[in-house]
Scaffold this active site. Structure first.
Site, PDB file in Angstrom:
ATOM      1  N   ILE A  70       0.901  -1.156   0.000  1.00 34.92           N
ATOM      2  CA  ILE A  70       0.000   0.000   0.000  1.00 34.92           C
ATOM      3  C   ILE A  70       0.940   1.206   0.000  1.00 34.92           C
ATOM      4  O   ILE A  70       1.926   1.234   0.740  1.00 34.92           O
ATOM      5  CB  ILE A  70      -0.931  -0.013   1.249  1.00 34.92           C
ATOM      6  CG1 ILE A  70      -1.904   1.170   1.235  1.00 34.92           C
ATOM      7  CG2 ILE A  70      -0.159   0.002   2.550  1.00 34.92           C
ATOM      8  CD1 ILE A  70      -2.991   1.081   2.353  1.00 34.92           C
ATOM      9  N   SER A  71       0.657   2.173  -0.859  1.00 32.08           N
ATOM     10  CA  SER A  71       1.600   3.288  -1.025  1.00 32.08           C
ATOM     11  C   SER A  71       1.611   4.183   0.211  1.00 32.08           C
ATOM     12  O   SER A  71       0.690   4.178   1.029  1.00 32.08           O
ATOM     13  CB  SER A  71       1.209   4.110  -2.253  1.00 32.08           C
ATOM     14  OG  SER A  71       1.096   3.268  -3.378  1.00 32.08           O
TER      15      SER A  71
END
Ligand code: SAM
EC number: 2.1.1.77
Length: 215
Positions: A61-62
């Protein structure tokens, strides 16, 4: 997973602002979408830190500030139809869904799409359509798009995505040959061609061909 307390939420938003996420509508969308819902196991306790974190299928997940900066660069308006390539956890798509009319999101891993869909349903985000496939080819049946965001790094902006962007549309994509650092670029499609802006250095997992093996 419980929602963040007021102080944690304040620190989360402060970190976003101090890293350049200043657009009010983007901050409001990020305030409304609890990042903790998109993480599992031990990593959910770190949901409000400004770091990328592991998710299923060896993906990430960024970093929230990068999500914010990419969303800001995309200049989404409430009438827009947006394509996201790289659903991952679904966090970026959920934020886009707060800003756009409709979001299509595609990932090569069936498991990620399945898990993200469950979160979208729990949040009653009915304007997201999530699909499994190789997003490098876009979604010709749903094209053209007002906005396209690619959340994995490509050597060049994929041609099929450029052709599925409307005139007047914007695409944001990390580009580079290196696995370590790429450049986030913004492409605007005009009547006479494509305009490119280099925004900042970023680190993304690569855009890969075909479907993932995990179920
Ligand atoms: N946007 C995501 C989020 O909010 O959690 C983070 C995306 S993660 C950094 C990159 C994602 O791109 C991975 O889930 C990976 O499976 C996906 N991906 C890589 N190549 C792809 C392709 N050709 N088509 C679709 N998805 C792809």
């Amino acid at each position: 997973m419980t929602a963040p307390d007021a102080e944690t939420q304040m620190q989360f938003l402060f970190a976003l602002r101090s890293r350049g996420v200043t657009e009010a509508s983007v901050l409001a969308a990020m305030e409304a979408v609890d990042r903790g819902l998109f993480l599992r196991g031990i990593f959910s306790s770190r949901a409000y830190e400004d770091v990328p974190l592991p998710i299923s299928c060896g993906q990430t997940i960024s970093q929230p500030s990068v999500v914010g900066l990419m969303t800001q660069a995309l200049q989404v308006s409430p009438r827009d139809t947006v394509l996201e390539v790289g659903t991952g956890s679904g966090y970026q798509a959920a934020i886009l869904a707060k800003l756009a009319r409709r979001v299509y999101t595609i990932d090569r891993h069936n498991r990620l799409v399945r898990e993200a869909r469950q979160v979208f349903q729990s949040l009653r985000l009915a304007n997201i359509t999530s699909l499994v496939g190789d997003g490098s080819y876009g979604l010709p049946d749903q094209a053209p798009f007002d906005r396209i965001i690619v959340t994995a790094a490509a050597e060049d902006p994929p041609g099929p995505l450029l052709s599925q962007l409307k005139v007047g549309g914007i695409m944001v994509v990390p580009v580079g040959q290196s696995d370590a650092v790429q450049t986030l670029i913004r492409v605007r499609k005009t009547e006479i061609g494509l305009e490119y802006d280099e925004l900042r250095p970023v680190r993304f997992v690569p855009l890969l061909e075909g479907l993932g093996k995990e179920t």
